[in-house]
Design an enzyme around this catalytic site. Structure first.
Site, PDB file in Angstrom:
ATOM      1  N   SER A 264      42.776  36.756  41.516  1.00  0.00           N
ATOM      2  CA  SER A 264      42.810  35.380  41.022  1.00  0.00           C
ATOM      3  C   SER A 264      44.014  35.223  40.110  1.00  0.00           C
ATOM      4  O   SER A 264      44.502  36.200  39.522  1.00  0.00           O
ATOM      5  CB  SER A 264      41.520  35.079  40.231  1.00  0.00           C
ATOM      6  OG  SER A 264      41.648  33.912  39.463  1.00  0.00           O
TER       7      SER A 264
ATOM      8  N   TYR B  70      35.923  38.168  33.299  1.00  0.00           N
ATOM      9  CA  TYR B  70      36.319  37.859  34.676  1.00  0.00           C
ATOM     10  C   TYR B  70      37.824  38.063  34.849  1.00  0.00           C
ATOM     11  O   TYR B  70      38.268  38.696  35.818  1.00  0.00           O
ATOM     12  CB  TYR B  70      35.930  36.422  35.009  1.00  0.00           C
ATOM     13  CG  TYR B  70      36.376  35.955  36.378  1.00  0.00           C
ATOM     14  CD1 TYR B  70      35.710  36.391  37.524  1.00  0.00           C
ATOM     15  CD2 TYR B  70      37.452  35.087  36.519  1.00  0.00           C
ATOM     16  CE1 TYR B  70      36.113  35.963  38.777  1.00  0.00           C
ATOM     17  CE2 TYR B  70      37.860  34.657  37.768  1.00  0.00           C
ATOM     18  CZ  TYR B  70      37.187  35.098  38.900  1.00  0.00           C
ATOM     19  OH  TYR B  70      37.594  34.673  40.148  1.00  0.00           O
TER      20      TYR B  70
END
Length: 288
Positions: free
Chosen positions: A146, A159
């Site tokens: 990501s 995350y």
């Protein structure tokens, strides 16, 4: 770039997180290319819905209920794939979870679950498929990371850390297997237009009392759909890319700001109400 595009037809492609979002869209694209698919996810009934959607392509499918945080499930997944098809040509490590919230208030079990799913699951599955790929002298591992690996957003610190670790892992592994017929790719996905993200954006608007539907529509339109990331995955495999980014100009601009003007983003973050960050990121659920 490879001299000629890799032919996907009849390749055995294992996709994790295949029941929804990016994984589901990726399954559609590879099925359209004539690949033989191994689809893994925790929700077997939803995987069966995907199977029904893909029936029009007439490609062989294997559905395996899999929790990538469980070692036994990972071993069973690889054994069943090899027993059915005899090989695994492409692994798409897509499954993962995102849990948000203020770090000091995060449930330790939630933190552990994210580390286990996003890191151990990704690393271990690559480790399990790699010997077969090395034995056959070919293979491709695609790890979905990501832009949060390079863009540090309050409320998703764990995350972001897992996605940065996946980026580092992918680059190191790629160099480890150079010259042995194996390619390793990282996909740095930008914001993806999913129900999870839509809910978080709506929370921001309601918290601030904003009513401008045009701004909300613009934000939604600035995000990619899952299909955009799926197309990047397919392109990475066809042309043996090391890394592909998605998210368009907005995501690229934010990553550029992080690299060139981190102090500006520090200032912006300092002006945001921490309660808002907690409310919004706490609404995040599964996704990659």
């Amino acid at each position: 770039m490879a001299a000629h595009p890799v032919i996907i037809q009849d390749k055995v492609v294992l996709i994790t997180g295949a029941s929804a979002g990016i994984g589901r869209a990726t399954a559609h694209l590879f099925a359209a290319q004539g690949a033989r698919l191994v689809l893994a996810a925790r929700r077997l009934p939803v995987l069966q819905e995907v199977e029904h959607e893909l029936s029009c392509f007439g490609v062989p499918l294997l559905l395996v209920r899999t929790d990538i945080a469980r070692e036994a499930d990972l071993g069973r997944l690889v054994r069943q794939a090899q027993a059915r098809f005899g090989r695994i040509d492409i692994l798409v490590n897509n499954a993962g979870i995102c849990r948000g919230g203020i770090f000091c208030e995060m449930d330790p079990e939630m933190l552990s679950e994210m580390l286990q799913s996003n890191l151990h699951g990704t690393f271990r599955l690559a480790q399990l498929v790699l010997p077969g790929m090395l034995g056959q002298g070919s293979g491709h591992i695609v790890n979905v990371s990501s832009i949060s690996a390079r863009l540090y957003i309050p409320g998703v610190s764990v995350y972001s850390a897992t996605k940065a670790a996946i980026l580092a892992f992918s680059n190191s592994l790629r160099r480890e297997v150079l010259g042995r017929g194996i390619q390793v790719t990282t996909i740095l996905g930008g914001p993806v237009r999913t129900g999870m993200i839509a809910h978080a954006v709506d929370e921001v608007f309601r918290y601030n009392g904003w009513q401008d539907s045009r701004l909300l529509a613009w934000l939604s339109g600035a995000m990619d759909g899952p299909e955009a990331v799926a197309r990047a995955i397919l392109r990475a495999v066809r042309y043996r890319k090391r890394q592909l980014n998605t998210g368009g100009p907005l995501a690229a601009a934010m990553v550029g700001l992080e690299a060139t003007a981190p102090g500006l983003l520090d200032y912006v973050s300092s002006r945001v109400d921490q309660r808002l960050i907690g409310r919004v990121t706490g609404k995040l659920g599964e996704g990659t």
